[in-house]
Design an enzyme around this catalytic site. Structure first.
Site, PDB file in Angstrom:
ATOM      1  N   LYS A 120     -10.943  -4.515  10.857  1.00  0.00           N
ATOM      2  CA  LYS A 120     -10.922  -5.083  12.193  1.00  0.00           C
ATOM      3  C   LYS A 120     -12.339  -5.271  12.739  1.00  0.00           C
ATOM      4  O   LYS A 120     -13.121  -6.014  12.176  1.00  0.00           O
ATOM      5  CB  LYS A 120     -10.065  -4.191  13.099  1.00  0.00           C
ATOM      6  CG  LYS A 120      -8.717  -3.788  12.494  1.00  0.00           C
ATOM      7  CD  LYS A 120      -7.885  -4.961  12.035  1.00  0.00           C
ATOM      8  CE  LYS A 120      -6.424  -4.610  11.737  1.00  0.00           C
ATOM      9  NZ  LYS A 120      -6.198  -3.686  10.629  1.00  0.00           N
TER      10      LYS A 120
ATOM     11  N   TYR B 295       0.279   1.723  15.662  1.00  0.00           N
ATOM     12  CA  TYR B 295       0.333   0.642  14.685  1.00  0.00           C
ATOM     13  C   TYR B 295       1.573   0.806  13.803  1.00  0.00           C
ATOM     14  O   TYR B 295       1.887   1.906  13.340  1.00  0.00           O
ATOM     15  CB  TYR B 295      -0.948   0.667  13.851  1.00  0.00           C
ATOM     16  CG  TYR B 295      -0.915  -0.188  12.621  1.00  0.00           C
ATOM     17  CD1 TYR B 295      -0.556  -1.537  12.684  1.00  0.00           C
ATOM     18  CD2 TYR B 295      -1.250   0.341  11.380  1.00  0.00           C
ATOM     19  CE1 TYR B 295      -0.528  -2.325  11.542  1.00  0.00           C
ATOM     20  CE2 TYR B 295      -1.235  -0.450  10.239  1.00  0.00           C
ATOM     21  CZ  TYR B 295      -0.858  -1.771  10.331  1.00  0.00           C
ATOM     22  OH  TYR B 295      -0.829  -2.548   9.199  1.00  0.00           O
TER      23      TYR B 295
ATOM     24  N   ASP C 205      -7.390   7.517  16.028  1.00  0.00           N
ATOM     25  CA  ASP C 205      -7.602   6.178  15.476  1.00  0.00           C
ATOM     26  C   ASP C 205      -8.454   5.417  16.485  1.00  0.00           C
ATOM     27  O   ASP C 205      -7.997   5.089  17.575  1.00  0.00           O
ATOM     28  CB  ASP C 205      -6.256   5.486  15.249  1.00  0.00           C
ATOM     29  CG  ASP C 205      -6.401   4.140  14.546  1.00  0.00           C
ATOM     30  OD1 ASP C 205      -7.447   3.497  14.709  1.00  0.00           O
ATOM     31  OD2 ASP C 205      -5.444   3.733  13.865  1.00  0.00           O
TER      32      ASP C 205
ATOM     33  N   ARG D 248     -15.667   5.221  -8.933  1.00  0.00           N
ATOM     34  CA  ARG D 248     -14.600   5.773  -8.100  1.00  0.00           C
ATOM     35  C   ARG D 248     -15.106   7.001  -7.365  1.00  0.00           C
ATOM     36  O   ARG D 248     -14.787   7.228  -6.197  1.00  0.00           O
ATOM     37  CB  ARG D 248     -13.373   6.134  -8.945  1.00  0.00           C
ATOM     38  CG  ARG D 248     -12.321   6.918  -8.144  1.00  0.00           C
ATOM     39  CD  ARG D 248     -11.015   7.115  -8.889  1.00  0.00           C
ATOM     40  NE  ARG D 248     -11.161   7.413 -10.300  1.00  0.00           N
ATOM     41  CZ  ARG D 248     -11.512   8.598 -10.803  1.00  0.00           C
ATOM     42  NH1 ARG D 248     -11.774   9.617  -9.991  1.00  0.00           N
ATOM     43  NH2 ARG D 248     -11.593   8.774 -12.101  1.00  0.00           N
TER      44      ARG D 248
END
Length: 384
Positions: free
Chosen positions: A204, A107, A179, A54
């Site tokens: 994406k 978005y 973004d 992690r």
């Protein structure tokens, strides 16, 4: 990583940055370190800085170095999804009572995060048309800590002048977050234009094959990078090693894919402008697009996303989506295959009834890298 930067050309960095040959075998592709914990060389003696995946994992480290190099940043951080990256960023930057300016075209998941999650712990937000710098300036308050921008935006393909808005944010003592999912670092590098943070949905274009979910943050400020890394570890929504490996594979071909996406999208947009049933085409590569000049200034090409509106309203738009055959009806974007969707009922349903609600007659395309003649024929038959 710096000793591997034998070239500043994007295509070379994409293949080599973070991709050091495995010291044990010489493998030219970083291994998938599918491991949760690491043997320590004595109590507190971390081998290579790794103790628990992690906190850090060698495959994720390779991806994070690659992302930082491609965006021209000093620190990259990879997350389990784009929204996980956004959540970490907001909880790092903001405290109760702070204010954020968000775009009027964003978005749907980002809007939901602000409207339904972040607002519950006392963060205020307001909407501005970020394509108009004066509107951004007017929306800023003494409590504003961040200005959030998508350019090109999702799904209306709006363009924001990053350098102009960066100066406005800086003057107000706020950070500019961009973004960059639609453009990718191959077409646009917001940090070089004054942005403080770049956000990606790695799902994406960066992954590029519709087979992985991931997110990223890239910054130049070392102190901010350390703060983000602390929260990344404390909150735990990290990219797993296999997902990191898939995205790292994807970035190697990003340049050649984006060239083809952009080339195909330009031809699709041109065809749509001449179709009798199409009332409006939204693509920054079109000279009539209101943000065309700004996009041409800050982007290498105009990307693979095209939206358009059709006569007949919402039901007609839904029917176009349903009739497509080569374009797959589905959410997401940026894969090698072409996708079509109805934002109002799919990706942006969460924005219904808000200032970010999208037109019902809108169709969004993610133009893939298939033969463009097949794509054009499919759209023509879908439009009827």
């Amino acid at each position: 990583m710096s000793d591997r930067h034998i070239s500043q050309h994007f295509e070379t960095l994409a293949i080599h940055a973070g991709n050091t040959a495995d010291p044990l075998t010489g493998a030219v592709v970083p291994p998938i370190y599918q491991v949760s914990t690491y043997k320590q060389d004595g109590v507190g003696g971390l081998r290579g800085g790794y103790e628990y995946s992690r906190s850090a994992n060698p495959t994720r480290t390779a991806l994070e170095e690659n992302l930082a190099a491609l965006e021209g940043g000093r620190r990259g951080l990879a997350f389990a999804s784009g929204l996980a990256a956004e959540d970490c960023l907001l909880r790092t930057l903001l405290s109760p009572g702070d204010h954020v300016v968000i775009p009027n075209d964003a978005y749907g998941g980002t809007f939901r995060l602000f409207a339904k999650v972040v607002s519950r712990w006392g963060v205020e937000w307001s909407v501005a048309d970020t394509s108009d710098p004066s509107a951004v300036r007017a929306a800023i308050t003494p409590k504003t800590k961040a200005v959030w921008v998508e350019t090109p935006s999702n799904p209306l393909l709006g363009i924001t002048d990053i350098a102009a808005v960066a100066q406005i944010a800086r003057d107000a003592g706020a950070r500019l977050v961009v973004d960059n999912t639609f453009a990718t670092p191959y077409l646009q590098q917001p940090l070089s234009l004054g942005a403080d943070v770049v956000v990606h949905s790695l799902t994406k274009y960066m992954g590029g094959h519709s087979d992985v979910v991931g997110g990223a943050l890239i910054v130049n400020d070392q102190e901010l990078g350390e703060q983000l890394a602390y929260h990344q570890n404390a909150m735990g929504a990290v990219a797993g090693p296999f997902d990191s490996w898939l995205v790292l594979r994807g970035t190697k071909t990003l340049a050649v894919r984006m060239d083809r996406h952009s080339e195909n999208a330009a031809k699709v947009a041109d065809m749509l402008t001449r179709h009798a049933r199409v009332t409006r085409v939204l693509y920054p590569g079109l000279p009539e697009h209101p943000g065309h000049e700004t996009a041409a200034k800050q982007m290498k090409a105009f990307g693979g996303m095209v939206s358009f509106q059709v006569e007949g309203g919402e039901e007609a738009a839904v029917e176009v989506c349903n009739r497509a055959k080569v374009f797959t009806l589905g959410e997401s974007l940026g894969g090698v295959e072409s996708l079509i969707e109805h934002p109002g009922r799919m990706t942006h349903a969460s924005a219904a009834g808000s200032a970010l609600e999208v037109p019902g007659d809108l169709v969004r395309l993610s133009v893939g890298i298939e033969n463009v003649d097949d794509l054009l024929a499919d759209l023509q038959q879908a439009l009827g």
